[in-house]
Design an enzyme around this catalytic site. Structure first.
Site, PDB file in Angstrom:
ATOM      1  N   TYR A 143       0.875  -1.269   0.028  1.00  0.00           N
ATOM      2  CA  TYR A 143       0.029   0.072   0.159  1.00  0.00           C
ATOM      3  C   TYR A 143       0.828   1.282   0.011  1.00  0.00           C
ATOM      4  CZ  TYR A 143      -3.740   3.534   1.458  1.00  0.00           C
ATOM      5  OH  TYR A 143      -4.409   4.494   1.459  1.00  0.00           O
ATOM      6  N   ASP A 238       9.370   3.106  -0.372  1.00  0.00           N
ATOM      7  CA  ASP A 238       8.208   3.513   0.631  1.00  0.00           C
ATOM      8  C   ASP A 238       8.610   3.283   1.978  1.00  0.00           C
ATOM      9  OD1 ASP A 238       6.161   4.428   1.735  1.00  0.00           O
ATOM     10  OD2 ASP A 238       4.613   3.887   0.481  1.00  0.00           O
ATOM     11  N   LYS A 266       4.236   9.253   8.863  1.00  0.00           N
ATOM     12  CA  LYS A 266       4.002   8.730  10.303  1.00  0.00           C
ATOM     13  C   LYS A 266       5.152   9.390  11.337  1.00  0.00           C
ATOM     14  CE  LYS A 266       1.884   5.106   8.345  1.00  0.00           C
ATOM     15  NZ  LYS A 266       0.513   4.687   8.707  1.00  0.00           N
TER      16      LYS A 266
HETATM   17  N1  PMP Z   1       2.806   4.307   2.331  1.00  0.00           N
HETATM   18  C1  PMP Z   1       2.844   3.356   3.336  1.00  0.00           C
HETATM   19  C2  PMP Z   1       3.957   2.254   3.350  1.00  0.00           C
HETATM   20  C3  PMP Z   1       1.956   3.377   4.339  1.00  0.00           C
HETATM   21  O1  PMP Z   1       1.739   2.366   5.119  1.00  0.00           O
HETATM   22  C4  PMP Z   1       0.932   4.396   4.189  1.00  0.00           C
HETATM   23  C5  PMP Z   1      -0.371   4.589   5.233  1.00  0.00           C
HETATM   24  N2  PMP Z   1      -0.568   3.565   6.005  1.00  0.00           N
HETATM   25  C6  PMP Z   1       1.096   5.248   3.258  1.00  0.00           C
HETATM   26  C7  PMP Z   1       1.884   5.179   2.162  1.00  0.00           C
HETATM   27  C8  PMP Z   1      -0.063   6.506   3.143  1.00  0.00           C
HETATM   28  O2  PMP Z   1       0.044   7.329   4.102  1.00  0.00           O
HETATM   29  P1  PMP Z   1      -1.077   8.390   4.681  1.00  0.00           P
HETATM   30  O3  PMP Z   1      -2.209   7.722   5.185  1.00  0.00           O
HETATM   31  O4  PMP Z   1      -0.212   9.436   5.549  1.00  0.00           O
HETATM   32  O5  PMP Z   1      -1.341   9.014   3.396  1.00  0.00           O
END
Ligand code: PMP
Length: 425
Positions: A143, A238, A266
């Site tokens: 994701y 990511d 985060k």
């Molecule tokens: N990349 C990863 C690996 C994530 O885990 C997440 C959210 N859990 C995101 C991108 C998206 O981040 P956000 O919810 O802050 O938009």
């Protein structure tokens, strides 16, 4: 009589789709209704009915030092006293950029944004701008936020809902997103062969934490690095979850692989809405106002958010022993769960690394999306509800991680294990 959480949920569903502002908060996959939260401190969180839980979500990762850390809170309050936002450059942004670049060697320049989604969306645009190519390879079950191009075979809430793709994503957007199989280099090679000189970048969660937790097999990340270099495509890590969690230099430091671009979120904002993307200078110099790739944000680098994020990162730098504690907690949890599985011959598998863990309700070794999907989600739902009733707040889906924080203790883990054991007794 309904409790406050239930009353709030009844109101919420009238005005907010599904009653929640992010689908991963809904309890759809596990049965029941979400608990509305009132306050949190250290490893504990309380709902509006005064029930206390030991929290293993930690706002989905940011609260690595535990909730409501006094130093971080003070830094945010102090910054707020000088103004909430200026829409102009501030000293904290320079400090933040220097700190990130100092901690993560592959990041020579960085741009702050407001979420992980924005970080990924922007990194993809830069990769396309830099290479002059359109196609992106992602991995099934990873994701990367909810930008159009990444809602193809995505993990997290998309996987939980059993919706492989989202409505509203134009075919044109999805057609440039190619999907490979996690831990399967051949599947990536095949795509490079099929689309020669058309692939701008390969994006990956270096430890996948949105299809449950799936760790990279030996050399998978190294091999991917070599392949991208050979094909003149960029490698994007990511690290929205793994950044500053698996160590001060993230998963790339832990596995010794340098990507071209990295996305963060985060932890970098300590619970405030923050994301960041960065990488090699020549690539990042493509970003406006220096280069031709446009990317902007009214609230990007917000002073209160920067103050909170800087306070958390500086604490981590000053106390690197935090990572020893986090890794020891993770080991204790994973080993305890493994022992339990062995003792009771349970149809479960444990995965994870450092402060990330996952109990899959499948006997199969989980190495990718397919094997993760073999999990018995109904059994997970029953386990989740059992844990919740005993004061343990887990992510409400099989396909998410257990997030440990520095505030958790070995005793907390022992209690979690004891409670889990009770589920099978
Ligand atoms: N990349 C990863 C690996 C994530 O885990 C997440 C959210 N859990 C995101 C991108 C998206 O981040 P956000 O919810 O802050 O938009």
């Amino acid at each position: 009589m309904q409790n406050h959480s239930e009353t709030l949920f009844d109101r919420a569903v009238q005005k907010i789709p599904g009653g929640v502002n992010s689908p991963v908060r809904a309890f759809q996959a596990v049965g029941g209704r979400p608990r509305f939260m009132a306050k949190a401190t250290q490893q504990h969180i309380w709902d509006v009915d005064g029930r206390q839980y030991t929290d293993y979500v930690g706002s989905w990762g940011p609260m690595i030092l535990g909730h409501n850390h006094p130093v971080i809170r003070q830094a945010a309050v102090h910054a707020a006293q000088s103004g909430l936002s200026f829409g102009a450059a501030t000293p904290a942004e320079v400090e933040m950029a220097e700190l990130i670049c100092g901690l993560v060697p592959s990041v020579e320049m960085v741009r702050m944004v407001n979420s992980g989604t924005e970080a990924v969306m922007s990194a993809l645009r830069v990769a396309r701008g830099f290479t002059g190519r359109d196609k992106i390879i992602k991995f099934e079950g990873c994701y990367h936020g909810h930008c159009d191009a990444m809602l193809v075979k995505a993990g997290s809430g998309v996987m939980t809902a059993g919706v492989p793709d989202s409505a509203g994503v134009p075919e044109g957007c999805a057609k440039d997103t190619l999907t490979a199989r996690y831990n399967d280099l051949e599947s990536v090679k095949k795509l490079f062969a099929e689309f020669p000189r058309q692939i701008a970048a390969v994006i990956i969660e270096p430890v996948a934490a949105n299809m449950g937790v799936v760790t990279p097999k030996d050399n998978f990340l190294q091999d991917l690095r070599e392949l991208c270099t050979k094909e003149n495509a960029l490698l994007i890590f990511d690290e929205v979850i793994t950044g500053f969690r698996l160590g001060l230099s993230g998963a790339q430091g832990l596995f010794g692989v340098a990507p071209d671009l990295t996305t963060f979120g985060k932890i970098v904002g300590a619970g405030m809405p923050v994301g960041a993307y960065g990488g090699r200078k020549e690539i990042m110099e493509m970003v406006s106002p220096v280069g031709a790739v446009y990317q902007a944000g009214t609230l990007s680098g917000n002073p209160v958010a920067m103050a909170a994020g800087l306070a958390q990162l500086n604490l981590l730098v000053e106390h690197p022993e935090v990572y020893d504690h986090l890794f020891a907690l993770g080991e204790h949890l994973r080993n305890g769960l493994k022992q339990m599985i062995q003792c009771h011959d349970l149809p479960c598998t444990v995965t994870g690394v450092g402060s990330l863990a996952c109990l899959f309700f499948t006997k199969e070794a989980v190495t990718d999306y397919q094997t993760a999907k073999s999990s018995d989600t109904a059994a997970f739902g029953a386990y989740f509800r059992h844990m919740l009733e005993h004061g343990i707040y887990l992510a409400p889906s099989q396909f998410e991680a257990v997030f440990l924080s520095n505030a958790h203790t070995m005793k907390d883990i022992d209690f979690l294990l004891h409670t889990a054991e009770g589920f099978w007794d």
